[in-house]
Design a protein around this motif. Sequence first.
Motif, PDB file in Angstrom:
ATOM      1  N   UNK A  87       0.852  -1.187   0.000  1.00 18.56           N
ATOM      2  CA  UNK A  87       0.000   0.000   0.000  1.00 18.56           C
ATOM      3  C   UNK A  87       0.888   1.237   0.000  1.00 18.56           C
ATOM      4  N   UNK A  88       0.270   2.405   0.027  1.00 19.58           N
ATOM      5  CA  UNK A  88       1.027   3.652   0.004  1.00 19.58           C
ATOM      6  C   UNK A  88       1.547   4.004   1.395  1.00 19.58           C
ATOM      7  N   UNK A  89       2.488   4.962   1.436  1.00 24.94           N
ATOM      8  CA  UNK A  89       3.012   5.432   2.721  1.00 24.94           C
ATOM      9  C   UNK A  89       1.902   6.031   3.565  1.00 24.94           C
ATOM     10  N   UNK A  90       1.016   6.788   2.930  1.00 27.66           N
ATOM     11  CA  UNK A  90      -0.093   7.411   3.662  1.00 27.66           C
ATOM     12  C   UNK A  90      -1.004   6.356   4.278  1.00 27.66           C
ATOM     13  N   UNK A  91      -1.198   5.236   3.570  1.00 26.85           N
ATOM     14  CA  UNK A  91      -2.068   4.182   4.097  1.00 26.85           C
ATOM     15  C   UNK A  91      -1.422   3.462   5.278  1.00 26.85           C
ATOM     16  N   UNK A  92      -0.098   3.361   5.272  1.00 26.47           N
ATOM     17  CA  UNK A  92       0.589   2.784   6.426  1.00 26.47           C
ATOM     18  C   UNK A  92       0.359   3.658   7.649  1.00 26.47           C
ATOM     19  N   UNK A  93       0.528   4.977   7.480  1.00 23.12           N
ATOM     20  CA  UNK A  93       0.297   5.910   8.588  1.00 23.12           C
ATOM     21  C   UNK A  93      -1.137   5.786   9.097  1.00 23.12           C
ATOM     22  N   UNK A  94      -2.106   5.741   8.171  1.00 25.86           N
ATOM     23  CA  UNK A  94      -3.515   5.620   8.558  1.00 25.86           C
ATOM     24  C   UNK A  94      -3.775   4.308   9.290  1.00 25.86           C
ATOM     25  N   UNK A  95      -3.123   3.228   8.834  1.00 22.31           N
ATOM     26  CA  UNK A  95      -3.312   1.927   9.472  1.00 22.31           C
ATOM     27  C   UNK A  95      -2.763   1.925  10.892  1.00 22.31           C
ATOM     28  N   UNK A  96      -1.629   2.600  11.109  1.00 23.09           N
ATOM     29  CA  UNK A  96      -1.074   2.701  12.467  1.00 23.09           C
ATOM     30  C   UNK A  96      -2.031   3.487  13.359  1.00 23.09           C
ATOM     31  N   UNK A  97      -2.525   4.599  12.854  1.00 25.55           N
ATOM     32  CA  UNK A  97      -3.410   5.452  13.648  1.00 25.55           C
ATOM     33  C   UNK A  97      -4.719   4.761  14.002  1.00 25.55           C
ATOM     34  N   UNK A  98      -5.203   3.903  13.098  1.00 32.56           N
ATOM     35  CA  UNK A  98      -6.494   3.236  13.340  1.00 32.56           C
ATOM     36  C   UNK A  98      -6.333   1.848  13.949  1.00 32.56           C
ATOM     37  N   UNK A  99      -5.080   1.445  14.188  1.00 34.24           N
ATOM     38  CA  UNK A  99      -4.842   0.133  14.793  1.00 34.24           C
ATOM     39  C   UNK A  99      -5.098  -1.031  13.858  1.00 34.24           C
ATOM     40  N   UNK A 100      -5.030  -0.782  12.535  1.00 38.06           N
ATOM     41  CA  UNK A 100      -5.308  -1.851  11.571  1.00 38.06           C
ATOM     42  C   UNK A 100      -4.058  -2.318  10.837  1.00 38.06           C
ATOM     43  N   UNK A 101      -2.884  -1.859  11.258  1.00 36.10           N
ATOM     44  CA  UNK A 101      -1.653  -2.306  10.614  1.00 36.10           C
ATOM     45  C   UNK A 101      -1.459  -3.793  10.902  1.00 36.10           C
TER      46      UNK A 101
END
Length: 354
Positions: A87-101
């Motif tokens: 996925x994109x870098x932005x999606x990694x950040x979003x996944x960390x923030x939402x606990x879905x990484x």
Amino acid sequence: MMIVAVPLLEGRVAPRCTRAGQLLLATVSRGRVSSRQIVETQIGDLMTLLDLLRRHGAGALVCGGITADDRTVITAEGIDIVDNVACSAAEVIAAIDTGTLRRGLGFDLRARGRAGRLEAIRTALERYVDGNAQAPFDCLACADRTCLQGLGCPTAPRGEPRPVPAETRHLLDAAGDIALEPDRQLCRITELVYLCLEMEYARVGLAYCVDLFEPAQILAGVLRRFVEVVPVCCKIDNHEHVVAPGSKRDESEPSQWACNPLLQARVLNEAGTQLNVLVGLCIGADAVFTQASRAPVTALFVKDRSLANNPIGAVYSEYYLHESVALPRSSGASGRDGRSRPSGKPSSRTREAP
């Protein structure tokens, strides 16, 4: 607080963690990203990546594919790994923030479940599809799918039935017995063992790629408990390679990179193998081998340099599908075959991530 490192290629998680042009460093505090930066630095091997992880105090690595050896070295440093991420870098950040990484994170965080992922992929590919293209025969386009109901196919070619050789019937029966086994969930290596036992094969050939030497060695050790194994490397006598008419290469060019699937097949033909197993042969080389082999051929391991030998992963990744349907690219360095390749210039500059 923890530093999460993400090797990037063109703004997305790098398919291989040891091949990247940038390194995203995200500082995570109380489950959320408190700051982030992108380091412009060319990563070309494991030691370069490891040095960067140590220098920046990374406690976790998010990546695409990673080899077993590289994983062992990195985890020995006390660094956690979340792999198979596309996925994109932005999606990694979003996944960390939402606990879905998580391992296997796909390209669309909103798509839930298999149906959602497939629909997102279909949508992403619409602009590449020629709606007027018609294949001469296309089971995927069939709306009735009567074959799944045990009925005849109304569009299948008709003609005089041809006799099926006894060996082929026996092989199909064995395949059916394995596929329909109700009490087990067999891995493919075990299925191969069952097939050899049911077909009473005594000698099996392994046509393997030098890049998969270790898996081939382990597989041979397993199979040798049941049958005689004849392993043949792709580099066997590789000065004997074939040069196609009109090729830019000539016989004087160094051939250490070349494979020799014709000789692999010839060796196994002369050895009298009853089944030949493909272990990571390059695409095209596997076709040449299969065409030249006298014995039936089955593929066990398929090499995929970008996806840690898991080529089916590309089907569930918008990035890889876009990469495939958009070739050839209009920019980038030229490879041996003249096709363009992505390129990046090493730099030590550091900037804030968008």
